[in-house]
Design an enzyme around this catalytic site. Structure first.
Site, PDB file in Angstrom:
ATOM      1  N   HIS A 147      -3.686   6.708   4.452  1.00 13.26           N
ATOM      2  CA  HIS A 147      -4.046   5.487   3.730  1.00 13.26           C
ATOM      3  C   HIS A 147      -5.435   5.036   4.181  1.00 13.26           C
ATOM      4  O   HIS A 147      -5.737   5.017   5.376  1.00 13.26           O
ATOM      5  CB  HIS A 147      -3.000   4.414   4.051  1.00 13.26           C
ATOM      6  CG  HIS A 147      -3.291   3.095   3.415  1.00 13.26           C
ATOM      7  ND1 HIS A 147      -3.753   2.979   2.125  1.00 13.26           N
ATOM      8  CD2 HIS A 147      -3.181   1.833   3.899  1.00 13.26           C
ATOM      9  CE1 HIS A 147      -3.908   1.698   1.844  1.00 13.26           C
ATOM     10  NE2 HIS A 147      -3.574   0.989   2.892  1.00 13.26           N
ATOM     11  N   ASN A 157     -10.146  -0.192   0.417  1.00 15.85           N
ATOM     12  CA  ASN A 157      -8.682  -0.097   0.383  1.00 15.85           C
ATOM     13  C   ASN A 157      -8.174  -0.419  -1.025  1.00 15.85           C
ATOM     14  O   ASN A 157      -8.203  -1.576  -1.439  1.00 15.85           O
ATOM     15  CB  ASN A 157      -8.104  -1.072   1.422  1.00 15.85           C
ATOM     16  CG  ASN A 157      -6.585  -1.023   1.489  1.00 15.85           C
ATOM     17  OD1 ASN A 157      -5.939  -0.372   0.676  1.00 15.85           O
ATOM     18  ND2 ASN A 157      -6.015  -1.723   2.464  1.00 15.85           N
ATOM     19  N   CYS A 208       0.825  -1.221   0.000  1.00 18.53           N
ATOM     20  CA  CYS A 208       0.000   0.000   0.000  1.00 18.53           C
ATOM     21  C   CYS A 208       0.849   1.256   0.000  1.00 18.53           C
ATOM     22  O   CYS A 208       0.377   2.338  -0.340  1.00 18.53           O
ATOM     23  CB  CYS A 208      -0.918   0.012   1.220  1.00 18.53           C
ATOM     24  SG  CYS A 208      -1.991  -1.414   1.289  1.00 18.53           S
TER      25      CYS A 208
HETATM   26  O1  UT7 Z   1      -3.593  -1.700   3.709  1.00 13.11           O
HETATM   27  C1  UT7 Z   1      -2.755  -2.051   4.747  1.00 13.11           C
HETATM   28  C2  UT7 Z   1      -3.008  -3.384   5.260  1.00 13.11           C
HETATM   29  N1  UT7 Z   1      -4.300  -3.694   5.795  1.00 13.11           N
HETATM   30  C3  UT7 Z   1      -4.778  -3.166   6.924  1.00 13.11           C
HETATM   31  O2  UT7 Z   1      -4.287  -2.207   7.440  1.00 13.11           O
HETATM   32  C4  UT7 Z   1      -5.926  -3.883   7.578  1.00 13.11           C
HETATM   33  C5  UT7 Z   1      -5.690  -3.943   9.053  1.00 13.11           C
HETATM   34  N2  UT7 Z   1      -6.668  -4.745   9.774  1.00 13.11           N
HETATM   35  C6  UT7 Z   1      -7.976  -4.442   9.895  1.00 13.11           C
HETATM   36  O3  UT7 Z   1      -8.457  -3.494   9.278  1.00 13.11           O
HETATM   37  C7  UT7 Z   1      -8.813  -5.245  10.836  1.00 13.11           C
HETATM   38  O4  UT7 Z   1      -7.980  -6.064  11.618  1.00 13.11           O
HETATM   39  C8  UT7 Z   1      -9.888  -6.142  10.135  1.00 13.11           C
HETATM   40  C9  UT7 Z   1     -10.992  -5.256   9.554  1.00 13.11           C
HETATM   41  C10 UT7 Z   1      -9.252  -6.956   9.035  1.00 13.11           C
HETATM   42  C11 UT7 Z   1     -10.532  -7.075  11.142  1.00 13.11           C
HETATM   43  O5  UT7 Z   1     -11.073  -6.332  12.211  1.00 13.11           O
HETATM   44  P1  UT7 Z   1     -10.801  -6.771  13.714  1.00 13.11           P
HETATM   45  O6  UT7 Z   1     -11.577  -5.861  14.567  1.00 13.11           O
HETATM   46  O7  UT7 Z   1      -9.318  -6.826  13.888  1.00 13.11           O
HETATM   47  O8  UT7 Z   1     -11.459  -8.191  13.773  1.00 13.11           O
HETATM   48  P2  UT7 Z   1     -10.782  -9.602  14.085  1.00 13.11           P
HETATM   49  O9  UT7 Z   1      -9.912 -10.027  12.952  1.00 13.11           O
HETATM   50  O10 UT7 Z   1     -10.185  -9.571  15.449  1.00 13.11           O
HETATM   51  O11 UT7 Z   1     -12.074 -10.521  14.129  1.00 13.11           O
HETATM   52  C12 UT7 Z   1     -13.120 -10.317  15.074  1.00 13.11           C
HETATM   53  C13 UT7 Z   1     -14.248 -11.256  14.731  1.00 13.11           C
HETATM   54  C14 UT7 Z   1     -13.811 -12.704  14.488  1.00 13.11           C
HETATM   55  O12 UT7 Z   1     -14.794 -13.574  15.001  1.00 13.11           O
HETATM   56  P3  UT7 Z   1     -14.570 -14.304  16.424  1.00 13.11           P
HETATM   57  O13 UT7 Z   1     -13.321 -15.124  16.248  1.00 13.11           O
HETATM   58  O14 UT7 Z   1     -14.427 -13.195  17.415  1.00 13.11           O
HETATM   59  O15 UT7 Z   1     -15.816 -15.103  16.555  1.00 13.11           O
HETATM   60  C15 UT7 Z   1     -13.808 -12.808  12.987  1.00 13.11           C
HETATM   61  O16 UT7 Z   1     -14.011 -14.129  12.533  1.00 13.11           O
HETATM   62  O17 UT7 Z   1     -14.902 -10.840  13.537  1.00 13.11           O
HETATM   63  C16 UT7 Z   1     -14.982 -11.928  12.617  1.00 13.11           C
HETATM   64  N3  UT7 Z   1     -14.933 -11.437  11.263  1.00 13.11           N
HETATM   65  C17 UT7 Z   1     -16.029 -11.132  10.561  1.00 13.11           C
HETATM   66  N4  UT7 Z   1     -17.346 -11.182  10.849  1.00 13.11           N
HETATM   67  C18 UT7 Z   1     -18.207 -10.772   9.918  1.00 13.11           C
HETATM   68  C19 UT7 Z   1     -13.830 -11.189  10.503  1.00 13.11           C
HETATM   69  N5  UT7 Z   1     -14.215 -10.727   9.310  1.00 13.11           N
HETATM   70  C20 UT7 Z   1     -15.562 -10.675   9.315  1.00 13.11           C
HETATM   71  C21 UT7 Z   1     -16.525 -10.280   8.379  1.00 13.11           C
HETATM   72  N6  UT7 Z   1     -17.843 -10.336   8.715  1.00 13.11           N
HETATM   73  N7  UT7 Z   1     -16.194  -9.821   7.151  1.00 13.11           N
END
Ligand code: UT7
Length: 326
Positions: free
Chosen positions: A253, A283, A113
């Site tokens: 970003h 993104n 990115c």
């Molecule tokens: O461009 C540069 C690189 N990219 C980034 O900077 C992205 C950085 N990361 C993020 O933006 C966030 O970490 C995410 C948006 C990817 C994820 O958000 P989070 O608050 O960190 O969620 P998490 O990965 O800790 O997941 C929380 C829960 C999980 O369920 P359990 O295990 O708590 O039951 C996931 O399975 O949310 C679940 N989950 C979803 N639920 C519904 C993950 N993705 C989804 C989804 N819909 N799309």
């Protein structure tokens, strides 16, 4: 010549929109989850006949038109992308052909990115060397072509789009006041595409296992993003001899609205000064900064003399920031 300045901006986004409601039909997710956790409502996606060079060429045409200089005076092209048309030749060479630019250098740069800020930093130093005057700097992606559409952790995050700028020597007080780029390769496996390179060439197995798509440890990347964007932002603010109060517009970003809010807070920049379009485009990796810049310029949200902070983070891990006086 003490600095370079941006004299033209352009961007291009594919017309087709994929909404969160559309994604609800593809994976186990909800509009509510995507909106509150990421700030994304919809994203643009390319069709099967469109490659990243097509988006970048259109963005470049607009930037060159605004710069109002003949093609013969563009001394080189640097394209930041991790979704090139093909492994080789460079996408920048394809763009050069599309634009009809002859006999000048053209190369791609892979910094996730951070591709656009890396490319801007290279252009900055190329021009300061005295060997080149006007350069075309592009950032863009077709990330939806390397998205795993069965992985809800990643497929909701990305979109396609490109932006471009023309940079040249500055003869007044406008231009890039400070800039930095950095990397931490030891965290490379937090965000990567496993197959398709020399480590794991394409095979029946890599295709069956979906290894030609983005793999990301989201929450780890999130934490690194906030920390790196804070320190990169602080570094360029200090190097420019200004304070956060002097910043008129913050273009971060567009990876996640919570990363952007958190970074703005840590840098003591009020949220009203933060340019946000993640809701519409998601993104677009190396595309986010030049797309946002072009939209802000064309909607008159940036005025002459304004101080802009760019700040980005991505695969590598990489990061970069710049202060620009418009
Ligand atoms: O461009 C540069 C690189 N990219 C980034 O900077 C992205 C950085 N990361 C993020 O933006 C966030 O970490 C995410 C948006 C990817 C994820 O958000 P989070 O608050 O960190 O969620 P998490 O990965 O800790 O997941 C929380 C829960 C999980 O369920 P359990 O295990 O708590 O039951 C996931 O399975 O949310 C679940 N989950 C979803 N639920 C519904 C993950 N993705 C989804 C989804 N819909 N799309």
């Amino acid at each position: 010549m003490s600095r370079i300045k941006i004299i033209g901006t352009g961007s291009y986004l594919p017309e087709k929109i994929l909404t969160n409601l559309d994604l609800e039909k593809i994976v186990d997710t909800t509009d509510e989850w995507i909106s509150t956790r990421t700030g994304i409502k919809e994203r643009r996606i390319t069709d099967e006949n469109t490659a990243v060079s097509d988006l970048m060429t259109e963005a470049s045409k607009k930037a060159i038109e605004m710069a109002n200089i003949p093609l013969s005076e563009i001394d080189g092209i640097i394209a930041g992308t991790i979704t090139p048309d093909m492994m080789f030749p460079a996408t920048a060479c394809i763009i050069q052909k599309n634009l009809g630019i002859k006999n000048k250098f053209a190369f791609d740069l892979s910094a996730g990115c951070s591709g656009f800020i890396y490319a801007l930093e290279v252009a900055n130093n190329f021009i300061k060397s005295g060997n080149y005057k006007n350069l075309l700097v592009i950032g863009g992606e077709t990330l939806t072509k390397i998205t795993n559409w069965s992985d809800r952790n990643t497929c909701v995050l990305f979109g396609d789009g490109a932006g471009a700028v023309v940079v040249t020597e500055s003869s007044d007080d406008s231009g890039v006041l400070s800039s930095m780029i950095g990397a931490a390769g030891e965290y490379g496996d937090l965000l990567y595409q496993p197959a398709g390179g020399s480590r794991m060439p394409a095979s029946k197995e890599t295709i069956e296992k979906n290894l030609h798509t983005v793999v990301m440890q989201g929450s780890e990347v999130f934490q690194h993003a906030v920390r790196s964007m804070q320190s990169a932002g602080e570094e360029v603010i200090k190097a420019a001899g200004i304070t956060s109060d002097d910043i008129d517009i913050f273009i971060p970003h567009q990876a996640n609205i919570r990363i952007l809010q958190s970074t703005a807070k840590r840098l003591k920049i009020p949220i009203e000064k933060v340019y946000i379009n993640i809701d519409k485009y998601a993104n677009t990796s190396a595309g986010t900064l030049p797309i946002a810049l072009d939209q802000a310029v064309r909607s008159n949200e940036i005025k002459k003399g304004d101080i802009i902070l760019f700040d980005v983070f991505g695969a590598g891990l990489t990061w970069g920031a710049a202060i620009v006086r418009w």
